[in-house]
Every structure is written in structure tokens, then in C-alpha cells.
Design a protein around this motif. Structure first.
Motif, PDB file in Angstrom:
ATOM      1  N   ARG A  14     -61.343  21.132 -43.536  1.00 59.43           N
ATOM      2  CA  ARG A  14     -62.163  22.054 -44.322  1.00 59.43           C
ATOM      3  C   ARG A  14     -63.355  21.267 -44.821  1.00 59.43           C
ATOM      4  O   ARG A  14     -63.204  20.218 -45.447  1.00 59.43           O
ATOM      5  N   MET A  15     -64.542  21.771 -44.513  1.00 72.45           N
ATOM      6  CA  MET A  15     -65.762  21.121 -44.985  1.00 72.45           C
ATOM      7  C   MET A  15     -66.674  22.157 -45.621  1.00 72.45           C
ATOM      8  O   MET A  15     -66.596  23.337 -45.304  1.00 72.45           O
ATOM      9  N   GLY A  16     -67.508  21.695 -46.502  1.00 70.52           N
ATOM     10  CA  GLY A  16     -68.470  22.576 -47.145  1.00 70.52           C
ATOM     11  C   GLY A  16     -69.569  22.993 -46.180  1.00 70.52           C
ATOM     12  O   GLY A  16     -69.772  22.394 -45.124  1.00 70.52           O
ATOM     13  N   ARG A  17     -70.273  24.020 -46.572  1.00 71.91           N
ATOM     14  CA  ARG A  17     -71.373  24.537 -45.746  1.00 71.91           C
ATOM     15  C   ARG A  17     -72.533  23.551 -45.710  1.00 71.91           C
ATOM     16  O   ARG A  17     -72.600  22.630 -46.499  1.00 71.91           O
ATOM     17  N   GLY A  18     -73.435  23.787 -44.772  1.00 67.91           N
ATOM     18  CA  GLY A  18     -74.671  23.015 -44.715  1.00 67.91           C
ATOM     19  C   GLY A  18     -74.781  22.070 -43.543  1.00 67.91           C
ATOM     20  O   GLY A  18     -75.850  21.517 -43.298  1.00 67.91           O
ATOM     21  N   ARG A  19     -73.716  21.883 -42.798  1.00 66.32           N
ATOM     22  CA  ARG A  19     -73.780  21.004 -41.629  1.00 66.32           C
ATOM     23  C   ARG A  19     -74.049  21.847 -40.391  1.00 66.32           C
ATOM     24  O   ARG A  19     -73.523  22.939 -40.244  1.00 66.32           O
ATOM     25  N   SER A  20     -74.844  21.314 -39.497  1.00 66.33           N
ATOM     26  CA  SER A  20     -75.247  22.062 -38.304  1.00 66.33           C
ATOM     27  C   SER A  20     -74.067  22.302 -37.374  1.00 66.33           C
ATOM     28  O   SER A  20     -73.041  21.602 -37.435  1.00 66.33           O
ATOM     29  N   GLU A  21     -74.237  23.266 -36.489  1.00 64.69           N
ATOM     30  CA  GLU A  21     -73.232  23.539 -35.463  1.00 64.69           C
ATOM     31  C   GLU A  21     -73.010  22.290 -34.606  1.00 64.69           C
ATOM     32  O   GLU A  21     -71.884  21.975 -34.232  1.00 64.69           O
ATOM     33  N   TRP A  22     -74.076  21.585 -34.297  1.00 61.26           N
ATOM     34  CA  TRP A  22     -73.983  20.349 -33.510  1.00 61.26           C
ATOM     35  C   TRP A  22     -73.081  19.334 -34.209  1.00 61.26           C
ATOM     36  O   TRP A  22     -72.207  18.724 -33.576  1.00 61.26           O
ATOM     37  N   VAL A  23     -73.267  19.152 -35.512  1.00 62.74           N
ATOM     38  CA  VAL A  23     -72.449  18.211 -36.277  1.00 62.74           C
ATOM     39  C   VAL A  23     -70.994  18.674 -36.292  1.00 62.74           C
ATOM     40  O   VAL A  23     -70.071  17.875 -36.081  1.00 62.74           O
ATOM     41  N   GLN A  24     -70.774  19.951 -36.520  1.00 66.72           N
ATOM     42  CA  GLN A  24     -69.406  20.475 -36.557  1.00 66.72           C
ATOM     43  C   GLN A  24     -68.693  20.231 -35.235  1.00 66.72           C
ATOM     44  O   GLN A  24     -67.536  19.784 -35.214  1.00 66.72           O
ATOM     45  N   GLN A  25     -69.362  20.495 -34.120  1.00 68.92           N
ATOM     46  CA  GLN A  25     -68.760  20.283 -32.806  1.00 68.92           C
ATOM     47  C   GLN A  25     -68.520  18.798 -32.536  1.00 68.92           C
ATOM     48  O   GLN A  25     -67.491  18.416 -31.981  1.00 68.92           O
ATOM     49  N   ARG A  26     -69.465  17.981 -32.933  1.00 66.40           N
ATOM     50  CA  ARG A  26     -69.332  16.539 -32.715  1.00 66.40           C
ATOM     51  C   ARG A  26     -68.179  15.960 -33.536  1.00 66.40           C
ATOM     52  O   ARG A  26     -67.406  15.132 -33.047  1.00 66.40           O
ATOM     53  N   VAL A  27     -68.057  16.390 -34.787  1.00 63.28           N
ATOM     54  CA  VAL A  27     -66.948  15.948 -35.629  1.00 63.28           C
ATOM     55  C   VAL A  27     -65.620  16.372 -35.003  1.00 63.28           C
ATOM     56  O   VAL A  27     -64.676  15.579 -34.919  1.00 63.28           O
ATOM     57  N   GLY A  28     -65.537  17.616 -34.550  1.00 65.59           N
ATOM     58  CA  GLY A  28     -64.317  18.105 -33.920  1.00 65.59           C
ATOM     59  C   GLY A  28     -63.933  17.289 -32.705  1.00 65.59           C
ATOM     60  O   GLY A  28     -62.774  16.882 -32.548  1.00 65.59           O
ATOM     61  N   ALA A  29     -64.903  17.012 -31.845  1.00 64.51           N
ATOM     62  CA  ALA A  29     -64.629  16.227 -30.634  1.00 64.51           C
ATOM     63  C   ALA A  29     -64.178  14.809 -30.990  1.00 64.51           C
ATOM     64  O   ALA A  29     -63.263  14.263 -30.366  1.00 64.51           O
ATOM     65  N   ALA A  30     -64.802  14.211 -32.001  1.00 66.38           N
ATOM     66  CA  ALA A  30     -64.425  12.856 -32.409  1.00 66.38           C
ATOM     67  C   ALA A  30     -63.006  12.828 -32.982  1.00 66.38           C
ATOM     68  O   ALA A  30     -62.231  11.905 -32.702  1.00 66.38           O
ATOM     69  N   LEU A  31     -62.653  13.840 -33.761  1.00 61.19           N
ATOM     70  CA  LEU A  31     -61.296  13.885 -34.322  1.00 61.19           C
ATOM     71  C   LEU A  31     -60.242  14.106 -33.241  1.00 61.19           C
ATOM     72  O   LEU A  31     -59.179  13.482 -33.275  1.00 61.19           O
ATOM     73  N   VAL A  32     -60.546  14.962 -32.279  1.00 65.68           N
ATOM     74  CA  VAL A  32     -59.605  15.173 -31.171  1.00 65.68           C
ATOM     75  C   VAL A  32     -59.424  13.876 -30.387  1.00 65.68           C
ATOM     76  O   VAL A  32     -58.299  13.493 -30.042  1.00 65.68           O
ATOM     77  N   ALA A  33     -60.512  13.168 -30.123  1.00 64.40           N
ATOM     78  CA  ALA A  33     -60.418  11.906 -29.380  1.00 64.40           C
ATOM     79  C   ALA A  33     -59.597  10.877 -30.161  1.00 64.40           C
ATOM     80  O   ALA A  33     -58.761  10.160 -29.579  1.00 64.40           O
ATOM     81  N   SER A  34     -59.803  10.800 -31.461  1.00 63.88           N
ATOM     82  CA  SER A  34     -59.054   9.863 -32.293  1.00 63.88           C
ATOM     83  C   SER A  34     -57.566  10.218 -32.308  1.00 63.88           C
ATOM     84  O   SER A  34     -56.706   9.345 -32.167  1.00 63.88           O
ATOM     85  N   ALA A  35     -57.260  11.499 -32.462  1.00 56.98           N
ATOM     86  CA  ALA A  35     -55.860  11.942 -32.454  1.00 56.98           C
ATOM     87  C   ALA A  35     -55.214  11.656 -31.101  1.00 56.98           C
ATOM     88  O   ALA A  35     -54.066  11.197 -31.033  1.00 56.98           O
ATOM     89  N   LYS A  36     -55.944  11.908 -30.027  1.00 58.35           N
ATOM     90  CA  LYS A  36     -55.410  11.666 -28.682  1.00 58.35           C
ATOM     91  C   LYS A  36     -55.035  10.202 -28.503  1.00 58.35           C
ATOM     92  O   LYS A  36     -53.968   9.881 -27.963  1.00 58.35           O
ATOM     93  N   GLU A  37     -55.883   9.317 -28.981  1.00 50.84           N
ATOM     94  CA  GLU A  37     -55.605   7.889 -28.873  1.00 50.84           C
ATOM     95  C   GLU A  37     -54.382   7.507 -29.711  1.00 50.84           C
ATOM     96  O   GLU A  37     -53.491   6.793 -29.251  1.00 50.84           O
TER      97      GLU A  37
END
Length: 136
Positions: A77-100
Motif C-alpha cells: 500500500r502506497m500513497g498517491r502521487g507516484r507515476s504509473e511507470w514508478v508503480q509498475q517498476r516497483v512491482g516488477a522489482a518486488l516480484v524479482a526480489s521475491a522470486k530470488e
């Protein structure tokens, strides 16, 4: 905020001899969040606001029950104000970290893993504490 909450089935067979556990996953995900940068190379999240909390579900039902199936649900859960690009990038980074972090577990047990990111309008956002000043 940001807060990442992990709900997981209590039957996860973490490979203790090879490393990897829920505390390690929490730390890796927190570090991943802290490392994120926006389009202007500024930190996406304040270090003092990063929280990763994990809770086991003592009672659960996964799939048809025919096996020792596990599940891990990650909700950021994050507050508003971050771009769609940032949201997608954060999601991809977290999935990659969890996968590892979960690689060995996923070779030993059938486990479903879901990451969901919610951005929402707060109805009330009260804060109290002295943690943020430590990271200024």
C-alpha cells in the motif's frame, strides 16, 4: 507509508539448511523498496516509512487440498502521487526480489505467490512517532 504486508500459509517448508526464511524475505523486500528510484533518480519511498510485516495464517485452505500447497500474498500500500511507470517498476522489482528469495522453497513445495499494489485516497492519515527524523 509504504507498507508491505505479507500473509502466508503456515505450512511453508523453508529450506533452513540452504538459507531463506520469512525474515530474510522481509528484509530483501524492504531493501528492494529502499533502492527504488523515480524518473528523476529520487528515492521513491522514504527510508523511515518503509515497513514490511509478515503474518502466518494458522488456518487456511489452498486449492483442492490434495497436497501440501502453500500461498504467499504480498500487498503493498502506497500513497498517491507516484507515476504509473514508478508503480509498475516497483512491482516488477518486488516480484524479482521475491522470486530470488523464494527460489529454493519453490523447488520443494507448490506455492502460489501474489503481489498486489494498492494506491488509494486516504480518508484519514494520522501519524505519530519519531522514526522519520532518524533518516533525514
Amino acid at each position: 507509508m509504504p507498507h508491505l504486508v505479507i500473509l502466508y500459509t503456515a505450512n511453508l517448508n523453508f529450506p533452513t539448511e540452504e538459507g531463506g526464511d520469512m525474515s530474510g524475505l522481509c528484509r530483501a523486500l524492504a531493501d528492494t523498496m529502499i533502492a527504488q528510484r523515480d524518473e528523476t533518480d529520487k528515492p521513491v519511498f522514504p527510508v523511515g516509512g518503509v515497513r514490511v510485516l509478515a503474518y502466518p495464517a494458522a488456518h487456511f485452505a489452498v486449492a483442492d487440498g490434495s497436497g501440501d500447497f502453500g500461498f504467499i500474498y504480498l500487498q503493498l500500500r502506497m500513497g498517491r502521487g507516484r507515476s504509473e511507470w514508478v508503480q509498475q517498476r516497483v512491482g516488477a522489482a518486488l516480484v524479482a526480489s521475491a522470486k530470488e528469495c523464494l527460489a529454493v522453497l519453490l523447488t520443494r513445495q507448490a506455492v502460489g505467490v501474489t503481489l498486489q499494489i494498492d494506491v488509494g485516497a486516504e480518508v484519514f492519515d494520522g501519524k505519530l512517532g519519531n522514526l522519520h527524523p532518524l533518516f533525514k
